[in-house]
Enzyme design. Structure first.
Site, PDB file in Angstrom:
ATOM      1  N   GLY A   1       0.825  -1.204   0.000  1.00  0.00           N
ATOM      2  CA  GLY A   1       0.000   0.000   0.000  1.00  0.00           C
ATOM      3  C   GLY A   1       0.853   1.245   0.000  1.00  0.00           C
ATOM      4  O   GLY A   1       2.045   1.203   0.313  1.00  0.00           O
TER       5      GLY A   1
ATOM      6  N   PRO B   1       2.498   4.843   1.007  1.00  0.00           N
ATOM      7  CA  PRO B   1       3.007   5.314   2.289  1.00  0.00           C
ATOM      8  C   PRO B   1       1.882   5.967   3.103  1.00  0.00           C
ATOM      9  O   PRO B   1       1.045   6.669   2.538  1.00  0.00           O
ATOM     10  CB  PRO B   1       4.044   6.365   1.902  1.00  0.00           C
ATOM     11  CG  PRO B   1       4.419   6.055   0.514  1.00  0.00           C
ATOM     12  CD  PRO B   1       3.245   5.383  -0.129  1.00  0.00           C
ATOM     13  N   GLY B   2       1.876   5.699   4.376  1.00  0.00           N
ATOM     14  CA  GLY B   2       0.916   6.368   5.247  1.00  0.00           C
ATOM     15  C   GLY B   2      -0.450   5.725   5.324  1.00  0.00           C
ATOM     16  O   GLY B   2      -1.345   6.235   5.989  1.00  0.00           O
ATOM     17  N   THR B   3      -0.647   4.588   4.639  1.00  0.00           N
ATOM     18  CA  THR B   3      -1.956   3.952   4.695  1.00  0.00           C
ATOM     19  C   THR B   3      -2.127   3.132   5.968  1.00  0.00           C
ATOM     20  O   THR B   3      -3.208   2.652   6.253  1.00  0.00           O
ATOM     21  CB  THR B   3      -2.186   3.040   3.477  1.00  0.00           C
ATOM     22  OG1 THR B   3      -0.991   2.293   3.233  1.00  0.00           O
ATOM     23  CG2 THR B   3      -2.528   3.842   2.244  1.00  0.00           C
ATOM     24  N   GLY B   4      -1.042   2.933   6.709  1.00  0.00           N
ATOM     25  CA  GLY B   4      -1.183   2.250   7.999  1.00  0.00           C
ATOM     26  C   GLY B   4      -0.602   0.844   8.039  1.00  0.00           C
ATOM     27  O   GLY B   4      -0.999   0.043   8.877  1.00  0.00           O
TER      28      GLY B   4
ATOM     29  N   THR C   1       2.525  -0.158   8.840  1.00  0.00           N
ATOM     30  CA  THR C   1       3.292  -0.371  10.073  1.00  0.00           C
ATOM     31  C   THR C   1       2.347  -0.485  11.262  1.00  0.00           C
ATOM     32  O   THR C   1       2.487  -1.379  12.099  1.00  0.00           O
ATOM     33  CB  THR C   1       4.256   0.810  10.294  1.00  0.00           C
ATOM     34  OG1 THR C   1       4.983   1.024   9.093  1.00  0.00           O
ATOM     35  CG2 THR C   1       5.213   0.517  11.418  1.00  0.00           C
TER      36      THR C   1
ATOM     37  N   GLU D   1      -5.590  33.270  -9.056  1.00  0.00           N
ATOM     38  CA  GLU D   1      -6.423  32.436  -8.181  1.00  0.00           C
ATOM     39  C   GLU D   1      -7.884  32.899  -8.209  1.00  0.00           C
ATOM     40  O   GLU D   1      -8.791  32.068  -8.191  1.00  0.00           O
ATOM     41  CB  GLU D   1      -5.894  32.456  -6.742  1.00  0.00           C
ATOM     42  CG  GLU D   1      -4.520  31.829  -6.566  1.00  0.00           C
ATOM     43  CD  GLU D   1      -4.393  30.440  -7.159  1.00  0.00           C
ATOM     44  OE1 GLU D   1      -5.389  29.679  -7.144  1.00  0.00           O
ATOM     45  OE2 GLU D   1      -3.308  30.106  -7.662  1.00  0.00           O
TER      46      GLU D   1
HETATM   47  P1  ADP Z   1       2.783   3.050   6.515  1.00  0.00           P
HETATM   48  O1  ADP Z   1       3.543   2.050   7.315  1.00  0.00           O
HETATM   49  O2  ADP Z   1       1.759   2.443   5.625  1.00  0.00           O
HETATM   50  O3  ADP Z   1       3.646   4.033   5.782  1.00  0.00           O
HETATM   51  P2  ADP Z   1       2.088   4.010   9.097  1.00  0.00           P
HETATM   52  O4  ADP Z   1       1.487   2.815   9.731  1.00  0.00           O
HETATM   53  O5  ADP Z   1       3.506   4.308   9.429  1.00  0.00           O
HETATM   54  O6  ADP Z   1       1.925   3.932   7.530  1.00  0.00           O
HETATM   55  O7  ADP Z   1       1.175   5.277   9.421  1.00  0.00           O
HETATM   56  C1  ADP Z   1       1.663   6.354  10.181  1.00  0.00           C
HETATM   57  C2  ADP Z   1       0.638   6.794  11.204  1.00  0.00           C
HETATM   58  O8  ADP Z   1      -0.536   7.274  10.573  1.00  0.00           O
HETATM   59  C3  ADP Z   1       0.171   5.672  12.095  1.00  0.00           C
HETATM   60  O9  ADP Z   1       1.024   5.497  13.180  1.00  0.00           O
HETATM   61  C4  ADP Z   1      -1.198   6.153  12.522  1.00  0.00           C
HETATM   62  O10 ADP Z   1      -1.114   7.086  13.564  1.00  0.00           O
HETATM   63  C5  ADP Z   1      -1.684   6.878  11.294  1.00  0.00           C
HETATM   64  N1  ADP Z   1      -2.473   5.962  10.459  1.00  0.00           N
HETATM   65  C6  ADP Z   1      -2.130   5.502   9.240  1.00  0.00           C
HETATM   66  N2  ADP Z   1      -3.083   4.687   8.752  1.00  0.00           N
HETATM   67  C7  ADP Z   1      -4.043   4.612   9.684  1.00  0.00           C
HETATM   68  C8  ADP Z   1      -5.283   3.903   9.774  1.00  0.00           C
HETATM   69  N3  ADP Z   1      -5.700   3.111   8.778  1.00  0.00           N
HETATM   70  N4  ADP Z   1      -6.015   4.051  10.901  1.00  0.00           N
HETATM   71  C9  ADP Z   1      -5.602   4.849  11.892  1.00  0.00           C
HETATM   72  N5  ADP Z   1      -4.444   5.537  11.872  1.00  0.00           N
HETATM   73  C10 ADP Z   1      -3.662   5.435  10.786  1.00  0.00           C
HETATM   74 ZN    ZN Z   2      -3.623  28.007 -11.672  1.00  0.00          ZN
END
Ligand code: ADP
Ligand code: ZN
Length: 629
Positions: free
Chosen positions: A197, A199-202, A204, A420
Site C-alpha cells: 500500500g 506510504p501512510g496507509t497504515g 506499520t 487564483e
Molecule cells: P505506513 O507504514 O503504511 O507508511 P504508518 O502505519 O507508518 O503507515 O502510518 C503512520 C501513522 O498514521 C500511524 O502510526 C497512525 O497514527 C496513522 N495511520 C495511518 N493509517 C491509519 C489507519 N488506517 N487508521 C488509523 N491511523 C492510521
Molecule cells: Zn492556476
C-alpha cells in the site's frame, strides 16, 4: 485533489532522490507532530538546530516515500519552553544542549583539530578492542540491541478504514494466540505476509496492531537501513534478528520498505552497492526457508510497490500472501478521524463525516497530520477547542506543505491574486463546477497560491459538462491574467497540463468527441501515464484528429473562461482586492465579496485543489480518478 498529491510526490522525488543520504529535514511543526505521536527517540540540539532519530524510518510527509531514521529541524526562535516538557512526556533522550555562541565557536576552532585527533585516537583504540573479540561478526551482533522486541500496545481498535486488510490479518492473530490449535490441525499458516500500500496507509500500524492483538513481541527492521551498510553486516543482522525472534516465539518480525532490498535483480543497473542488498535479501530468504511457521514466527513486510519485488521473495513458503492496504474511503476516513481526535477537544461545529467527505485521497497518516495541525492552529489562536475552520485551514497545509517564507514582489502578488481569483470565480460561475471552498495566495510548496474546490466524493462517473467545467476552471487563472494584463506567464503550466490531460481523455478514453466517436483508444485505462507515451494502436491520421479534437475542446473552454470573466470583471477585481488584503478567503467570504449565491448543498463536499500558480513547472498528471465508464 489528486493533483496536489501528485505534486507533492514529484517535489519529494526531485528534492530527495531515493538514494540520498538517510537524513531528512522536517518543518518544525512536523517534528512536533512526530514527537507527540511518540515517534521520536532522541534529539541533539545545537542552538536552534535540532538533529534527532525516529523510532522507525519516517517520511517528512505522508506521501513522501523517502523515509529516514534521522532528521534535522530548525526551531523557530519564538517556540519556547514547551518543547522540553513535550520531550520529557514522550521519554525522548536529550543528548546535548549546546548553545552555539560565537565564543564557543571560537573555542571549537582553536581546539577542534586536537579534539578531532583525540576522537580518532579513541575510535581507533575501541575498534582494535572490538575486533579482538570477533571482528566483523561482533559488529553485526553489537548492533543487535537495535532489534530488541517491542510489545506494541496498539490494537485493531487503533486502525480504521482498512477493514479488508484487518480481516485478512485476523487469522494471523488467531494463530499467534494459540499456535497449538493450528499445530494439531496441521493447517497451513503463511510464513510471510506482504502488506502492499501507499506510504501512510497504515501498514506499520497494522503490523504493530497484529502483535498487540496477539500479545506477542514485535521485532522490526527497515530494509533501507541495510543499503548503506558494510558488506556482511546486513546478513549477520538478519540472522541475529531471526534467531532472537525464534527464541521469543510466538513473535512478529516486521520488515519495512522491503523493496529497498527486495527489488528484482533483473531490473535496474547493478552497481557495486547492490552486493550488500543482495546478501541481505538472500539471508532473509534463507531464514524464511529455514523455519516452519508453526514455530510461531510470522514475517510481515511492507512495500508500496509489489511489482518491483524480486520474484524469489514471492515464491510459496516466503511472502506468498499479499494483503492490499488501500487508501480509505469516506466512511473509513471518518473512522480514522474519529480515532485521532479521541483526545482532542472539538468545537460544536466540527462534523467529522463532513470533514471525511472533504478529504478524498488522504491516507491515515495524512489524516492524523491534519488533526495535529488543526490542534496546533487552535492552540496558537488560544481557542479552547478545535473548530471546523481550523481543520479547513490546516487541510491546505497538509496538502501543499507549510507556508513558504518567500517575498513576492507586489506585481507578482497581484498577478497571483488575479490568477487564483480567476479559478475561484469560474468555480462559482459555472453551474456544473465543484463548489469553491477556499482561495489563498499564501505560497506553499511549489505553489504560489491555491484554489480549493470540492467535487462529489467517491464519484465514479463524470458527465461531460462536469469535465468541461473543470477545464474551464483550470483555465481560469490564465484567462484572468490574459484579461487583466493581456500577457500570459509561466505560472499556469500545471493548470495547462491538467487541462490537456482531461481533454485528451475525453477524446481518447470517454468517447466525448463526435469526430472520434465512442471509441476507447487509450492503451491501458489504468495506466494513465502510458497515454503520455507514444505507443499508439491507431493510425497517424487518427492521431491528428485526436490532437485537433483536444485542441478544439480546450480552445472552446478557454473562450468560455475569458467570456465569463469579462462579463464579471467587477467581481474578479473585488475578489482579487479582498485576496490581496486577506491572503486567504473561505467559502463564506468568497460568496460575500462576489455577491454570488452558494451552490445547492445536495452533494457531500470533498476537496480538490486547482493548483495555483506554480513557481517552476512540474508536470501533474491530474485526472479524475477511478474508472469512469
Ligand atoms: P505506513 O507504514 O503504511 O507508511 P504508518 O502505519 O507508518 O503507515 O502510518 C503512520 C501513522 O498514521 C500511524 O502510526 C497512525 O497514527 C496513522 N495511520 C495511518 N493509517 C491509519 C489507519 N488506517 N487508521 C488509523 N491511523 C492510521
Ligand atoms: Zn492556476
Amino acid at each position: 485533489m489528486g493533483i496536489f498529491l501528485a505534486l507533492n510526490l514529484l517535489v519529494a522525488n526531485v528534492l530527495f532522490p531515493p538514494s540520498s543520504p538517510k537524513t531528512i529535514s522536517l518543518p518544525y511543526n512536523v517534528f512536533i507532530a512526530n514527537l507527540k505521536a511518540g515517534d521520536v527517540t532522541s534529539i541533539t540540539s545545537t542552538g536552534n538546530a535540532i538533529q534527532g532519530t525516529f523510532r522507525h524510518p519516517t517520511a517528512a510527509s505522508a506521501k513522501s516515500s523517502n523515509k529516514a531514521l534521522h532528521f534535522t529541524t530548525q526551531m523557530p526562535t519564538f517556540a519556547g519552553g514547551q518543547l522540553e516538557t513535550l520531550l520529557e512526556q514522550h521519554n525522548v533522550t536529550i543528548n546535548a544542549q549546546v548553545q552555539s555562541t560565537p565564543a564557543l565557536l571560537e573555542l571549537l576552532y582553536s581546539f577542534g583539530p586536537t579534539l578531532l585527533f583525540l576522537l580518532i585516537f579513541i575510535w581507533f583504540i575501541r575498534r582494535t578492542a572490538s575486533s579482538a573479540n570477533g571482528g566483523l561478526f561482533s559488529l553485526g551482533r553489537s548492533q543487535a540491541r537495535l532489534y530488541d522486541p517491542e510489545r506494541p500496545s496498539a490494537t485493531f481498535t487503533d486502525v480504521a478504514g482498512i477493514e479488508e486488510a484487518k480481516a485478512e490479518l485476523e487469522e494471523i492473530v488467531d494463530f499467534l494466540r494459540q499456535p497449538a490449535k493450528y499445530e494439531r490441525l496441521g493447517g497451513e499458516v503463511p510464513k510471510g505476509v506482504l502488506l502492499v500500500g501507499l506510504p501512510g496507509t497504515g501498514k506499520t500500524l497494522l503490523a504493530r496492531a497484529v502483535a498487540g492483538e496477539a500479545g506477542v513481541p514485535f521485532f522490526s527492521i527497515s530494509a533501507s537501513e541495510f543499503i548503506e551498510m558494510v558488506v556482511g553486516v546486513g546478513a549477520s543482522r538478519v540472522r541475529d534478528l531471526f534467531a532472537k525472534a525464534k527464541a521469543a516465539a510466538p513473535a512478529i518480525i516486521f520488515v519495512d520498505e522491503l523493496d529497498a532490498i527486495g527489488r528484482s535483480r533483473s531490473v535496474g543497473p547493478s552497481f557495486g552497492g547492490h552486493d550488500e542488498r543482495e546478501q541481505t535479501l538472500n539471508q532473509i530468504l534463507t531464514e524464511m526457508d529455514g523455519f516452519d511457521s508453526r514455530q510461531g514466527v510470522i514475517v510481515l513486510a511492507a512495500t508500496n510497490r509489489a511489482d518491483v519485488l524480486d520474484s524469489a521473495l514471492l515464491r510459496p513458503g516466503r511472502f506468498d500472501r499479499r494483503v492490499m492496504v488501500l487508501p480509505p474511503d469516506r466512511v473509513g476516513r471518518a473512522a480514522i478521524l474519529k480515532i485521532h481526535t479521541r483526545g482532542v477537544p472539538l468545537g460544536d461545529d466540527v462534523d467529522l463525516n463532513n470533514l471525511a467527505s472533504q478529504t478524498p485521497g488522504l491516507v491515515g497518516a495524512e489524516l492524523r497530520n491534519l488533526v495535529n495541525e488543526a490542534a496546533l492552529l487552535a492552540a496558537r489562536k488560544g481557542r479552547p477547542a478545535v473548530t471546523m475552520a481550523d481543520f479547513t485551514e490546516s487541510l491546505e497545509k497538509v496538502l501543499l506543505g507549510a507556508a513558504r517564507q518567500i517575498v513576492l514582489s507586489a506585481d507578482d502578488r497581484e498577478r497571483t491574486a488575479y490568477h487564483e481569483s480567476g479559478h475561484a470565480l469560474l468555480g462559482l460561475l459555472v453551474p456544473e463546477a465543484d463548489p469553491v471552498r477556499r482561495v489563498s495566495i499564501v505560497p506553499r510548496g511549489r505553489a504560489l497560491g491555491v484554489t480549493v474546490q470540492s467535487p462529489v466524493d467517491d464519484r465514479q462517473n463524470y458527465p461531460e459538462s462536469y469535465l468541461r467545467a473543470r477545464i474551464v476552471g483550470a483555465l481560469g487563472g490564465r484567462a484572468a491574467e490574459k484579461l487583466i494584463y493581456d500577457v500570459v506567464t509561466t505560472g499556469a503550466e500545471s493548470d495547462l497540463q491538467q487541462v490537456t490531460s482531461i481533454a485528451r481523455q475525453m477524446v481518447v478514453r470517454w468517447g466525448m468527441s463526435p469526430k472520434i466517436g465512442p471509441l476507447n483508444l487509450s492503451e491501458d485505462p489504468s495506466d494513465q501515464s502510458s497515454m503520455m507515451m507514444s505507443q499508439h494502436s491507431y493510425s497517424e491520421a487518427t492521431a491528428q484528429v485526436i490532437d485537433a479534437e483536444v485542441r478544439r475542446i480546450v480552445e472552446e473552454c478557454f473562450e468560455k473562461a475569458l467570456m465569463l470573466l469579462d462579463e464579471n470583471r467587477e467581481k474578479l477585481v473585488a475578489l482579487t482586492g479582498a485576496l490581496l488584503k486577506e491572503e486567504s478567503l473561505n467559502e463564506e467570504q468568497i460568496l460575500q465579496v462576489t455577491g454570488l449565491a452558494a451552490k445547492p448543498k445536495a452533494l457531500p463536499p470533498p476537496i480538490r485543489g486547482i493548483d495555483g500558480r506554480v513557481a517552476a513547472g512540474e508536470p501533474e498528471p491530474a485526472v479524475p480518478s477511478a474508472g469512469a465508464g
